[in-house]
Design a protein around this motif. Structure first.
Motif, PDB file in Angstrom:
ATOM      1  N   VAL A  18     -71.426   0.491  22.266  1.00 54.75           N
ATOM      2  CA  VAL A  18     -71.056  -0.151  23.534  1.00 54.75           C
ATOM      3  C   VAL A  18     -71.599  -1.584  23.538  1.00 54.75           C
ATOM      4  O   VAL A  18     -72.684  -1.852  24.046  1.00 54.75           O
ATOM      5  CB  VAL A  18     -71.615   0.641  24.742  1.00 54.75           C
ATOM      6  CG1 VAL A  18     -71.096   0.063  26.042  1.00 54.75           C
ATOM      7  CG2 VAL A  18     -71.257   2.121  24.626  1.00 54.75           C
ATOM      8  N   TRP A  71     -72.099  -3.740  28.337  1.00 51.35           N
ATOM      9  CA  TRP A  71     -72.372  -2.856  29.472  1.00 51.35           C
ATOM     10  C   TRP A  71     -73.095  -3.747  30.474  1.00 51.35           C
ATOM     11  O   TRP A  71     -74.319  -3.776  30.538  1.00 51.35           O
ATOM     12  CB  TRP A  71     -73.240  -1.685  29.033  1.00 51.35           C
ATOM     13  CG  TRP A  71     -73.613  -0.699  30.092  1.00 51.35           C
ATOM     14  CD1 TRP A  71     -74.473  -0.887  31.136  1.00 51.35           C
ATOM     15  CD2 TRP A  71     -73.157   0.652  30.208  1.00 51.35           C
ATOM     16  NE1 TRP A  71     -74.586   0.253  31.886  1.00 51.35           N
ATOM     17  CE2 TRP A  71     -73.786   1.219  31.329  1.00 51.35           C
ATOM     18  CE3 TRP A  71     -72.286   1.438  29.463  1.00 51.35           C
ATOM     19  CZ2 TRP A  71     -73.562   2.534  31.732  1.00 51.35           C
ATOM     20  CZ3 TRP A  71     -72.073   2.734  29.860  1.00 51.35           C
ATOM     21  CH2 TRP A  71     -72.695   3.285  30.977  1.00 51.35           C
ATOM     22  N   ILE A  99     -67.531  -2.659  31.204  1.00 49.07           N
ATOM     23  CA  ILE A  99     -67.747  -1.955  29.943  1.00 49.07           C
ATOM     24  C   ILE A  99     -66.693  -2.391  28.930  1.00 49.07           C
ATOM     25  O   ILE A  99     -65.499  -2.420  29.240  1.00 49.07           O
ATOM     26  CB  ILE A  99     -67.649  -0.427  30.154  1.00 49.07           C
ATOM     27  CG1 ILE A  99     -68.744   0.032  31.111  1.00 49.07           C
ATOM     28  CG2 ILE A  99     -67.698   0.323  28.834  1.00 49.07           C
ATOM     29  CD1 ILE A  99     -68.543   1.426  31.656  1.00 49.07           C
TER      30      ILE A  99
END
Length: 153
Positions: free
Chosen positions: A90, A93, A115
């Motif tokens: 990820v 974020w 995100i």
């Protein structure tokens, strides 16, 4: 992909906002779903410009990737805390917390998260939905404990 969740807490904004800035609050509201490997190094209170690199621990014990949290904005007047975060699967974020007065005995607390996780974005977004609802429930527990014990964490 953006996620926004808001709720009303039965506590004044002036009580909730100082808690937002404490690292112990982050640890409390995430406990059970997410932990941070190096949380013992976290400052007592977040400051604008703080940057922390920590190992995420799913469910508090399953090691995941290293995650970077950079505290980009902490605005006491507007009661806004904004982080740029990311790591592992990820890369983006980014989280904004806002606490707004809702009368003298309540406040509206909101989490907004942007995100970006490539092909995993929708899965991560669904996880974030569960995670932030959980966090908001844990916030309610924290506020009840504080009211019951007349102390703060």
């Amino acid at each position: 992909m953006k996620l926004t969740l808001a709720t009303t807490f039965p506590a004044p904004a002036d009580q909730v906002w100082p808690l937002v800035k404490k690292s112990r609050t982050l640890l409390f509201v995430c406990k059970g779903l997410l932990g941070f490997g190096d949380s013992g190094r976290f400052p007592q209170q977040w400051r604008e410009g703080n940057k922390e690199v920590t190992r995420l621990l799913f469910f508090g014990f399953i090691p995941a990737w290293k995650h970077t949290l950079t505290f980009e904005r902490i605005d006491d007047d507007q009661r806004v805390l904004a982080t740029e975060e990311g790591g592992g699967l990820v890369p983006v974020w980014n989280h904004v917390i806002q606490v707004a007065p809702d009368g003298s005995k309540a406040c509206t607390y909101s989490d907004e998260v942007n995100i970006e996780a490539g092909v995993f974005t929708i899965v991560v977004w669904l996880y974030a939905h569960v995670f932030y609802r959980y966090r908001q429930r844990r916030w309610r527990t924290l506020l009840r404990e504080i009211a019951h014990h007349s102390s703060s964490i």
